[in-house]
Design an enzyme around this catalytic site. Structure first.
Site, PDB file in Angstrom:
ATOM      1  N   ASP A   7       0.889  -1.158   0.000  1.00 21.48           N
ATOM      2  CA  ASP A   7       0.000   0.000   0.000  1.00 21.48           C
ATOM      3  C   ASP A   7       0.931   1.213   0.000  1.00 21.48           C
ATOM      4  OD1 ASP A   7      -2.275   1.626   0.230  1.00 21.48           O
ATOM      5  OD2 ASP A   7      -2.103   1.681   2.409  1.00 21.48           O
ATOM      6  N   GLU A  68      -1.026  -1.147  -4.989  1.00 21.96           N
ATOM      7  CA  GLU A  68      -2.251  -0.383  -5.242  1.00 21.96           C
ATOM      8  C   GLU A  68      -2.027   0.582  -6.397  1.00 21.96           C
ATOM      9  OE1 GLU A  68      -4.797   1.081  -1.937  1.00 21.96           O
ATOM     10  OE2 GLU A  68      -4.716   2.983  -3.018  1.00 21.96           O
ATOM     11  N   ASP A 141      -2.299   0.971   7.118  1.00 24.99           N
ATOM     12  CA  ASP A 141      -1.572   0.770   5.855  1.00 24.99           C
ATOM     13  C   ASP A 141      -1.141  -0.686   5.702  1.00 24.99           C
ATOM     14  OD1 ASP A 141      -0.732   3.944   5.329  1.00 24.99           O
ATOM     15  OD2 ASP A 141      -0.799   3.327   7.416  1.00 24.99           O
TER      16      ASP A 141
END
Lengths: 173, 173
Positions: A7, A68, A141
């Protein structure tokens, strides 16, 4: 297959490693948040992130990396750092010869909660349940990175098969 | 000092290398635009850019690298690729142990034309004149990269001195 999820973030980059196969529960291997000092210069921050990612890729030797996909419509104030951290992660995997797949936040949410509109708390709750953990991974996260890794195990397996088949038949992977 | 300038872009990344010292004319060493296939996957594109940058840093051994500072206010459609390519350039220099400085487009324009609001054509014309070239460097990305390198020679020398002085006196560089 073992998957390392990222992430991306410049101040805090979530990393999560899971192992599993499509349709079966995944197993937690490891998670953490790599942090860099917001007061430090950009080169030092990107280097720190690159070095830690390199260590984690060497330690866990994942079969795939899931990052991501960042959109410019996101928070304008943080989007540049996110894009830069994402590029470092994608490049680190590519340099290590590990296949990378990018997923939108909606794809990840849909994979782990069934809804592309799920909130952060719901994603964390499902990650905790899916990995059969006694408490939620922190920070958020890291939970998001684990969700990305789970998403890739469940969806990426299929994509990887398609890619392998395409490569075998001479098409573009 | 020898400086390698980078006008970051994912499809076309301008690179320009000049040599000179503050207040004196710079000399052209080399320029090019590194291109990646827009149809290729992101990992392959970042890897291609990283590899070519690594080759150029090894070949030209610059004393400093100047990269355009990307703002999210730019063209939303291309800003992500620009941020990603910029991160690859900054990281490549950091990994090679070469100091990196970031400059805004206005700083670069002001350095080479005297006006932070100068247009692209004016920047290219001044780069051509300042390097005493018989024709304008093409593509425009390469001319912009040369402008960054010239800007760094003229301004970066001073910054580097401040940084060295600060480091010597025990302060943060």
């Amino acid at each position: 297959m073992r998957v390392l999820g990222v992430d991306p973030g410049l101040t805090r980059c979530g990393i999560g490693v899971v192992e599993g196969s499509p349709g079966r529960p995944c197993q937690l291997i490891s998670y953490e948040a790599v942090t860099t000092d917001p007061a430090a210069e950009l080169p030092a921050r990107l280097l720190r992130l690159d070095e830690r990612l390199g260590e984690l890729l060497a330690t866990h030797r994942p079969d795939g990396v899931a990052v991501e996909r960042v959109f410019s419509q996101h928070n304008v104030r943080t989007v540049m750092g996110t894009a830069q951290a994402g590029a470092v992660a994608v490049l680190a995997a590519a340099r290590a010869g590990i296949p990378v797949e990018l997923y939108t936040p909606s794809e990840v949410k849909a994979a782990v909660t069934g809804s592309g509109q799920a909130g952060k708390a719901q994603v964390t709750a499902m990650v905790t349940r899916l990995l059969r953990l006694t408490e939620a991974p922190r920070p958020a996260d890291a939970a998001d990175a684990l969700a990305l890794a789970i998403c890739h195990v469940w969806r990426g397996g299929t994509r990887a098969k398609f890619a392998a088949a395409a490569a075998k038949s001479g098409g573009a992977a």
